[in-house]
Scaffold this active site. Structure first.
Site, PDB file in Angstrom:
ATOM      1  N   HIS A 126       8.152 -66.153 -29.792  1.00 38.42           N
ATOM      2  CA  HIS A 126       7.563 -65.544 -28.596  1.00 38.42           C
ATOM      3  C   HIS A 126       8.065 -64.115 -28.435  1.00 38.42           C
ATOM      4  O   HIS A 126       9.151 -63.764 -28.904  1.00 38.42           O
ATOM      5  CB  HIS A 126       7.920 -66.357 -27.351  1.00 38.42           C
ATOM      6  CG  HIS A 126       7.392 -67.752 -27.384  1.00 38.42           C
ATOM      7  ND1 HIS A 126       6.073 -68.063 -27.133  1.00 38.42           N
ATOM      8  CD2 HIS A 126       8.011 -68.927 -27.657  1.00 38.42           C
ATOM      9  CE1 HIS A 126       5.898 -69.372 -27.243  1.00 38.42           C
ATOM     10  NE2 HIS A 126       7.056 -69.923 -27.563  1.00 38.42           N
ATOM     11  N   ARG A 191      25.614 -72.708 -41.921  1.00 40.63           N
ATOM     12  CA  ARG A 191      26.326 -71.836 -42.868  1.00 40.63           C
ATOM     13  C   ARG A 191      26.627 -72.631 -44.137  1.00 40.63           C
ATOM     14  O   ARG A 191      26.733 -73.863 -44.102  1.00 40.63           O
ATOM     15  CB  ARG A 191      27.629 -71.328 -42.264  1.00 40.63           C
ATOM     16  CG  ARG A 191      27.443 -70.401 -41.058  1.00 40.63           C
ATOM     17  CD  ARG A 191      28.787 -69.930 -40.532  1.00 40.63           C
ATOM     18  NE  ARG A 191      28.649 -68.938 -39.484  1.00 40.63           N
ATOM     19  CZ  ARG A 191      28.485 -69.223 -38.189  1.00 40.63           C
ATOM     20  NH1 ARG A 191      28.447 -70.497 -37.808  1.00 40.63           N
ATOM     21  NH2 ARG A 191      28.370 -68.257 -37.299  1.00 40.63           N
TER      22      ARG A 191
END
Length: 205
Positions: A126, A191
């Site tokens: 958005h 990660r």
């Protein structure tokens, strides 16, 4: 990519065409978008209802709904798609229950992929401007999940992400950037935890 509202409003293309091109569009202003998502979600519910009674028929509907489906693909309902034809699934991939794809970005899932329960693949972003956001401006970015990937339960993959071949994403992880091949990632944001060994990445049959 910044939103130029004046230029976007003058764009004569349909909201669907702008969406497919990866440009800014207003998802609340394109009647064709509402029609597509309504029809897709209705078919998803039909497949879920049919699965226990006639699994073969459910698989036929599944293949008709998606853009492309490889050989030996298996799934467990329920699942939730916005635009079925924007999803492509490779050979022998397994999709567990409560799978969701959001938005009209193209999603390509490779062969021999394992998708755990409650995985979410999000393609829309958005606009950040709080005054423009209520107007429904968004754009979509594709997601790529390469061959042999394993997504643990409740993994979220964000717009524009590619997950490299054979990598493993730990349960509950939120993947916000590309993942290289042959690694284990986990966390929020995800990660690299470690590399897969050669035996783990390419097991001997």
């Amino acid at each position: 990519m910044d939103l130029d509202v004046a230029a976007a409003l003058e764009d004569a293309r349909t909201e669907y065409d702008k969406m497919v091109a990866g440009d800014w569009y207003r998802y609340r202003h394109g009647p064709e978008l509402a029609d597509l998502t309504t029809a897709t979600q209705r078919t998803c519910r039909r497949i879920t209802a049919l699965y226990d009674e006639d699994r073969e028929a459910a698989h036929v509907l599944f293949r008709e709904l998606l853009g492309t489906v490889g050989e030996g693909v298996d799934f467990r309902p329920p699942f939730y798609l916005d635009y079925g034809h924007r999803l492509h699934v490779g050979d022998r991939t397994f999709i567990n229950a409560d799978f969701l794809t959001l938005g009209g970005g193209e999603i390509r899932i490779g062969a021999d992929v394992l998708i755990g329960p409650s995985v979410r693949l999000y393609t829309p972003t958005h606009v950040l401007d709080p005054e423009l956001r209520p107007q429904g401006w968004e754009r979509v970015d594709p997601i790529r999940i390469e061959d042999g990937v394993w997504l643990g339960g409740s993994v979220v993959v964000c717009p524009g992400v590619t997950i490299g071949a054979r990598s493993v994403v730990g349960a509950g992880s939120v993947v916000t950037k590309d993942v290289p091949p042959d690694v284990v990632v986990a966390g929020n944001p995800a990660r690299v935890v470690r590399a897969l060994s050669s035996d783990e990445a390419r097991p001997t049959p």
